[in-house]
Scaffold this active site. Structure first.
Site, PDB file in Angstrom:
ATOM      1  N   ASP A 195      23.147 -16.817 -13.773  1.00  0.00           N
ATOM      2  CA  ASP A 195      21.919 -17.484 -13.353  1.00  0.00           C
ATOM      3  C   ASP A 195      22.089 -18.004 -11.934  1.00  0.00           C
ATOM      4  OD1 ASP A 195      19.320 -18.373 -13.601  1.00  0.00           O
ATOM      5  OD2 ASP A 195      19.895 -20.305 -14.465  1.00  0.00           O
ATOM      6  N   TYR A 211      20.222 -19.749  -8.222  1.00  0.00           N
ATOM      7  CA  TYR A 211      19.608 -21.031  -7.840  1.00  0.00           C
ATOM      8  C   TYR A 211      18.966 -20.783  -6.482  1.00  0.00           C
ATOM      9  CZ  TYR A 211      19.830 -26.216  -7.345  1.00  0.00           C
ATOM     10  OH  TYR A 211      19.562 -27.559  -7.213  1.00  0.00           O
ATOM     11  N   HIS A 239      12.924 -25.362  -4.958  1.00  0.00           N
ATOM     12  CA  HIS A 239      13.525 -25.931  -6.170  1.00  0.00           C
ATOM     13  C   HIS A 239      14.820 -26.683  -5.835  1.00  0.00           C
ATOM     14  CE1 HIS A 239      14.941 -26.397 -10.274  1.00  0.00           C
ATOM     15  NE2 HIS A 239      16.059 -25.763  -9.955  1.00  0.00           N
ATOM     16  N   ARG A 298      20.176 -36.524  -6.137  1.00  0.00           N
ATOM     17  CA  ARG A 298      21.052 -37.131  -5.123  1.00  0.00           C
ATOM     18  C   ARG A 298      20.225 -37.815  -4.051  1.00  0.00           C
ATOM     19  NH1 ARG A 298      22.636 -31.876  -5.417  1.00  0.00           N
ATOM     20  NH2 ARG A 298      21.789 -31.556  -3.329  1.00  0.00           N
ATOM     21  N   GLU A 350      12.972 -23.822 -17.289  1.00  0.00           N
ATOM     22  CA  GLU A 350      13.101 -23.278 -15.938  1.00  0.00           C
ATOM     23  C   GLU A 350      12.432 -21.910 -15.960  1.00  0.00           C
ATOM     24  OE1 GLU A 350      17.212 -23.508 -14.634  1.00  0.00           O
ATOM     25  OE2 GLU A 350      16.977 -25.640 -14.155  1.00  0.00           O
ATOM     26  N   GLU A 361      11.858 -18.448 -14.614  1.00  0.00           N
ATOM     27  CA  GLU A 361      12.685 -17.573 -13.788  1.00  0.00           C
ATOM     28  C   GLU A 361      12.317 -16.111 -14.024  1.00  0.00           C
ATOM     29  OE1 GLU A 361      16.837 -18.434 -13.807  1.00  0.00           O
ATOM     30  OE2 GLU A 361      16.565 -20.567 -14.258  1.00  0.00           O
ATOM     31  N   ASP A 412      14.955 -20.539 -18.822  1.00  0.00           N
ATOM     32  CA  ASP A 412      16.303 -21.114 -18.896  1.00  0.00           C
ATOM     33  C   ASP A 412      16.167 -22.576 -19.335  1.00  0.00           C
ATOM     34  OD1 ASP A 412      18.983 -21.706 -18.526  1.00  0.00           O
ATOM     35  OD2 ASP A 412      18.769 -21.996 -16.363  1.00  0.00           O
ATOM     36  N   ARG A 428      18.184 -31.964 -19.389  1.00  0.00           N
ATOM     37  CA  ARG A 428      18.530 -32.618 -18.120  1.00  0.00           C
ATOM     38  C   ARG A 428      19.496 -33.790 -18.287  1.00  0.00           C
ATOM     39  NH1 ARG A 428      17.472 -28.466 -15.033  1.00  0.00           N
ATOM     40  NH2 ARG A 428      15.285 -27.856 -15.075  1.00  0.00           N
ATOM     41  N   GLN A 477      22.880 -32.231 -18.904  1.00  0.00           N
ATOM     42  CA  GLN A 477      23.259 -31.560 -17.658  1.00  0.00           C
ATOM     43  C   GLN A 477      23.726 -32.555 -16.594  1.00  0.00           C
ATOM     44  OE1 GLN A 477      19.993 -29.369 -15.887  1.00  0.00           O
ATOM     45  NE2 GLN A 477      21.197 -28.686 -14.131  1.00  0.00           N
ATOM     46  N   TYR A 488      27.691 -31.990 -15.313  1.00  0.00           N
ATOM     47  CA  TYR A 488      27.720 -30.837 -14.400  1.00  0.00           C
ATOM     48  C   TYR A 488      28.730 -30.921 -13.269  1.00  0.00           C
ATOM     49  CZ  TYR A 488      25.111 -32.764 -10.373  1.00  0.00           C
ATOM     50  OH  TYR A 488      24.729 -33.467  -9.269  1.00  0.00           O
ATOM     51  N   LYS A 530      22.683 -26.101 -20.837  1.00  0.00           N
ATOM     52  CA  LYS A 530      21.947 -24.845 -20.654  1.00  0.00           C
ATOM     53  C   LYS A 530      22.247 -23.815 -21.749  1.00  0.00           C
ATOM     54  CE  LYS A 530      20.703 -25.300 -16.104  1.00  0.00           C
ATOM     55  NZ  LYS A 530      19.363 -25.025 -15.566  1.00  0.00           N
ATOM     56  N   THR A 576      18.481 -19.325 -24.069  1.00  0.00           N
ATOM     57  CA  THR A 576      17.768 -18.810 -22.903  1.00  0.00           C
ATOM     58  C   THR A 576      16.829 -17.729 -23.424  1.00  0.00           C
ATOM     59  OG1 THR A 576      19.779 -19.131 -21.582  1.00  0.00           O
ATOM     60  CG2 THR A 576      18.037 -17.775 -20.604  1.00  0.00           C
ATOM     61  N   THR A 621      15.319 -21.132 -11.011  1.00  0.00           N
ATOM     62  CA  THR A 621      13.966 -21.663 -11.142  1.00  0.00           C
ATOM     63  C   THR A 621      13.103 -21.272  -9.953  1.00  0.00           C
ATOM     64  OG1 THR A 621      14.943 -23.552 -12.239  1.00  0.00           O
ATOM     65  CG2 THR A 621      12.661 -23.790 -11.525  1.00  0.00           C
ATOM     66  N   GLU A 644      10.684 -31.192 -11.874  1.00  0.00           N
ATOM     67  CA  GLU A 644       9.966 -31.290 -10.599  1.00  0.00           C
ATOM     68  C   GLU A 644       8.506 -31.708 -10.809  1.00  0.00           C
ATOM     69  OE1 GLU A 644      11.224 -27.636  -8.022  1.00  0.00           O
ATOM     70  OE2 GLU A 644      11.781 -27.279 -10.093  1.00  0.00           O
TER      71      GLU A 644
HETATM   72 MN    MN Z   1      18.288 -21.732 -14.331  1.00  0.00          MN
END
Ligand code: MN
Length: 390
Positions: free
Chosen positions: A116, A118, A123, A132, A184, A186, A218, A222, A225, A229, A238, A242, A328, A342
């Protein structure tokens, strides 16, 4: 033009012809092509000599056919097009058409490795700002290589499979069902022909290896994650499920669907310096029957060809059945994002879904991802959230 009743003018007309596996009432699984609201039984077509694919279509899934490579894919597509368009074939082919409401779909191929990416700048920037705050939205490597991770192939499920709410560590000392279950949206690419270990696959060879396209959800917890992560990336947040479309749209059906991808700045290394071709798929995200977002796939910063080149530049080989997903898909506006993280800005801005207010997914919620590309409609990917395991 096709002679198949009701197919002309739909998203599953003669110019599409996606591949899947259907199971009929007698429990037999057959490779099939979708035309309108019918499945053309390719197993019986090959058994009867109407289609020739070295016996691969008599198998219970598409694995053997995928491994045959582009020359066979083209020949079969040409033959199926002929069978379904020339009225002279109607008498011999009509009995091989099964109404879709008389079959169920199975995962059409064995997922080998699952990667997968990114690759949406919008995104990645949104997630950076949410996770962050106060730091640069993109990490320093982001514009130099397509970021990705290896996912769990064994939990890729076909559209309409129920998704059990995952449980796990939500924070230090805090265990339970995820409270921030998300999607997500995708686009996934299915590898047909493999490559040799040690030999990178250049971006120019994309169509020699990639068979087709599916939509991918996906699913992402959260809370799990966010806690797990760092430093190795996504894991249990995750890997619980899927979802992918039940029908694979062959690249051949999307030949007219390529458009310009965004220019890249700074310049990339030569092995990533591609021809900037993007697939112009227009996605939509439907939450309990209400469209909440329309992500534009053509806006992705990294293209599928770059992803393929990057994934193999170290000599890692491709295997038949590999699935790599885009990451995503989010466009520049809030109405174009591919995740609820988001859409609700980290859960801080609930959205109206019909009569209800939502941040993340509740048990019983259904999400359907759709995509169109001119007259073609990709097979949707749908999933409903089931309560966590007791
Ligand atoms: Mn993904």
């Amino acid at each position: 033009m096709t002679w198949v009743p009701g197919a002309a003018g739909t998203g599953f007309d003669i110019d599409h012809l996606p591949y899947g596996v259907v199971v009929s009432a007698d429990g037999v699984a057959s490779c099939a092509v979708r035309i309108g609201d019918f499945a053309l039984d390719l197993r019986r077509a090959e058994e009867g000599g109407l289609v020739l694919a070295a016996g691969s279509l008599e198998a219970p899934n598409l694995d053997t056919f995928l491994a045959l490579g582009p020359a066979h894919w083209s020949a079969v597509r040409a033959r199926v097009t002929e069978l379904l368009s020339d009225p002279a074939n109607r008498r011999s082919v009509e009995s091989l058409l099964i109404p879709l409401n008389q079959v169920t779909n199975r995962l059409p191929w064995t997922v080998a490795d699952y990667v997968d990416f990114y690759s949406s700048e919008h995104h990645a920037s949104n997630v950076g700002q949410i996770f962050r705050p106060g730091q640069p939205a993109l990490l320093p490597n982001w514009k130099h290589l397509p970021i990705g991770y290896h996912g769990r192939a064994g939990t890729v499920v076909v559209s309409e499979t129920g998704v059990i709410r995952p449980q796990g560590q939500r924070a230090a000392g805090d265990f339970g069902p995820s409270r921030r279950l998300d999607i997500e949206a995708e686009v996934g690419f299915v590898v047909g022909a493999g490559s040799r270990l040690g030999e990178p696959v250049p971006w120019q060879n994309f169509a020699d290896h990639v068979f087709g396209v599916v939509l991918v959800n996906d699913w992402s917890a959260r809370d799990i994650q966010a806690w797990e992560y760092q430093p190795l990336g996504p894991f249990l947040g995750k890997s619980f499920a899927t979802s992918v479309s039940a029908w694979i749209t062959p690249l051949a059906a999307l030949a007219g669907a390529w458009t310009d991808a965004p220019a890249q700045d700074p310049p990339v290394l030569s092995y990533l310096d591609d021809d900037r071709r993007a697939l112009d798929l227009k996605l939509s995200v439907e939450w309990n029957g209400h469209t909440v977002s329309r992500p534009p796939f053509a806006s992705m910063y990294w293209t599928p060809a770059q992803q393929l080149a990057h994934m193999t530049v170290n000599g890692a080989s491709l295997r038949t059945g590999d699935l790599f997903a885009s990451g995503t898909v989010s466009g520049p506006s809030r109405a174009e994002v591919g995740s609820f993280l988001e859409l609700t800005w980290g859960g801080s801005e609930p959205v109206t879904v019909g009569e209800a207010k939502r941040t993340y997914l509740e048990d019983g919620d259904t999400v359907v991802l759709r995509a169109t590309c001119g007259p073609i409609e990709l097979a949707p990917v749908s999933g409903t959230i089931l309560p966590a395991h007791e």
